[in-house]
Design a protein around this motif. Structure first.
Motif: not given
Length: 554
Positions: A261-275
């Motif tokens: 359940p922790t796996a992202p739907y799309d690993g290339y979508d990195e919008r939640d990687d923030t400073e």
């Protein structure tokens, strides 16, 4: 090559692997005081620091935001003088290829002598079971070739090399200071443990399996306190977990089982990687891959889609038996039964399709991530003073409670819920797990009842809720609001989001005037279907018409 290859992977591989739970990169941050990492799409590049010296493990994609994200963890690209390369695939060497941005032109590359044959042209890198040959990689940096079993030092940092052929013929794993094992693309960590990396990208899957078993045997004889760190699926300090399935290979053609359940739907979508996320998640502890990814479940329960699918199939079987074949009946009775089953089939099929669409839209890891947008948008209105206390009514999986706590780190948030069978996926345990995964400590959770809150008047500095009260059948919704506001201190803020249609809530404009007459300040109704959280068309499709925020100050 690196620019074209990076651009191709971002688009094509995103489409190929979406929803299959193959890539599970860590968002930019730290493992501990020595090891840090940057996320580049589906890959991580790593940095190891000791006594003021930082070395890099793999150079990653030709990634346009690498310098920016290195700044998040306080690493200057110009300070990197040594890079350990596990293998020459472009998602591990792109930043040092000939057409890269040149961030590390002066760095020395350590690369296996066997792997170097790809760079000299003596060997060609093949994928897809040998059916496709990748273009030759060109690197101009000075190289130091290393061999299996070699031990050397980089300014006081001990490095030991392990040759693990299979993914590529010269893939090298590096053990640093007898504690940190950087495995590149040797190990793939799934929900139930590690196995050999992706099948379609290996030079030889049988060789990969043999190498993984050999690596495990070498490490177990050492009995070292290891952190085992992968290039695409996180890290673990549990050696049994890391080598749980050494006779298996990750099959990239199917969705992985068991489900993570922790796996992202799309690993290339990195919008939640923030400073901001990097700064708020220092030094987290990991036991399993995906440790830093909470599971906020879904507003469409897991059991609903299989249940609706089974119901559709049953109705269709009834239509076939009675409406088409006329089993045991004839004439008008047959027509009536057939029509009933036909209508039932159509209705249930339509609702099944809607459930699938809505579940994807609400998913925290899907492409739309509407639930996340709503939760974080609501949390923006929850303002707590230093040392204050806030209440989230109907916290479910803890998403809004945790979001408020992250925005008010010098205050405390309490989440309450009755956690009934209608949302069996939600629980107090899940809320607490999500708080740990987010690295949030200023939260707590307890059972509670929105109809009669078990708190004295004016207990909290802020109260909030999201899509809760419309689910409470037979209760006056304005009375529920007043019960929540009862426990709010004078001067405290409130932000309550729900389906506040007139049929459910009555005249909310009149309710706002009533609150103002009672002395409340800044009372506002905010329509969240006008583009704030969703469009009007989307709200209709998702049955969220009437979504409104009630915000203000007491």
């Amino acid at each position: 090559m690196s620019k074209k290859a990076s651009e191709f992977q971002e688009k094509a591989m995103s489409a190929i692997y979406r929803g299959k739970e193959i890539f599970k990169p860590l968002n930019t941050g730290w493992i501990d005081g020595h090891a840090a990492y940057v996320r580049e799409y589906v890959a991580n590049v790593f940095f190891y620091t000791k006594n003021g010296v930082t070395i890099m493990i793999d150079a990653g994609y030709n990634y346009p935001r690498l310098k920016e994200k290195m700044g998040w963890i306080g690493v200057d690209p110009e300070s990197i003088r040594n890079i350990l390369i596990t293998h020459q695939d472009t998602d591990h060497v792109g930043a040092v290829e000939e057409d890269s941005d040149g961030l590390f032109r002066n760095a020395v590359l350590y690369i296996g002598d066997v792997e170097n044959r790809y760079l000299t042209g003596e060997a060609r890198r093949k994928v897809c079971y040998g059916l496709y040959t990748l273009p030759k990689v060109t690197i101009e940096n000075r190289k130091i070739l290393v061999q299996d079993g070699q031990v050397f030092s980089i300014e006081g940092i001990k490095v030991e090399c392990f040759l693990v052929p299979g993914h590529t013929w010269g893939h090298m794993v590096y053990l640093i200071d007898d504690s940190y094992l950087f495995t590149g693309d040797t190990i793939w960590l799934g929900a139930d443990g590690g196995k050999s990396f992706i099948n379609m990208l290996a030079e030889s899957n049988p060789v990969s399996i043999k190498s993984l078993k050999s690596l495990e045997n070498k490490l177990r004889t050492r009995d070292l306190p290891l952190k085992i760190i992968t290039g695409h699926t996180g890290w673990t300090d549990d050696i049994d977990f890391a080598f749980a399935h050494t006779d298996e290979v990750c099959n990239a053609w199917v969705r992985q089982k068991p489900h993570d359940p922790t796996a992202p739907y799309d690993g290339y979508d990195e919008r939640d990687d923030t400073e901001e996320g990097t700064k708020s998640n220092l030094l987290p502890k990991a036991d399993r891959p995906g440790w830093n990814k909470p599971d906020y479940a879904n507003w469409i329960p897991d059991v609903m889609i299989p249940g609706m699918t089974a119901g559709t199939a049953a109705a269709a079987a009834g239509f076939l038996a009675f409406g088409i074949c006329g089993l045991g009946v004839n004439g008008k009775k047959r027509a009536a039964i057939g029509t009933a089953f036909g209508i039932g089939t159509a209705v249930m099929a339509a609702f099944t399709v809607w459930c699938i669409y809505a579940r994807k839209a609400f998913s925290y890891d899907g492409s739309r991530r509407l639930s996340k947008k709503i939760v974080e948008g609501t949390a923006e209105y929850v303002i707590l003073p230093k040392g204050g206390k806030g209440l989230d009514v109907g916290c479910g999986s803890g998403a809004l409670t945790i979001a408020c706590a992250k925005r008010n780190q010098e205050a405390e948030m309490i989440g309450i819920d009755h956690w009934g069978p209608e949302y069996a996926e939600y629980s107090k345990t899940l809320c607490e797990k999500n708080a740990r995964a987010e690295g949030v400590t200023n939260v707590s959770f307890r059972k509670g009842n929105a109809i009669h809150l078990d708190f004295p008047d004016e207990t909290f500095d802020a109260v909030t809720s999201n899509y809760v009260y419309h689910n409470i059948v037979g209760q006056n919704k304005q009375q529920l609001l007043l019960e929540t506001l009862r426990v709010l201190k004078k001067g405290g803020t409130f932000a309550i989001h729900d389906l506040m249609s007139k049929s459910r809530y009555g005249d909310m404009e009149a309710f706002c005037r009533k609150l103002k007459d009672m002395g409340y300040e800044e009372v506002r109704l905010i329509d969240t279907t006008d583009g704030k959280f969703m469009t009007r068309a989307e709200s209709r499709r998702l049955m969220l018409t009437g979504s409104t925020l009630l915000v203000g100050r007491k």
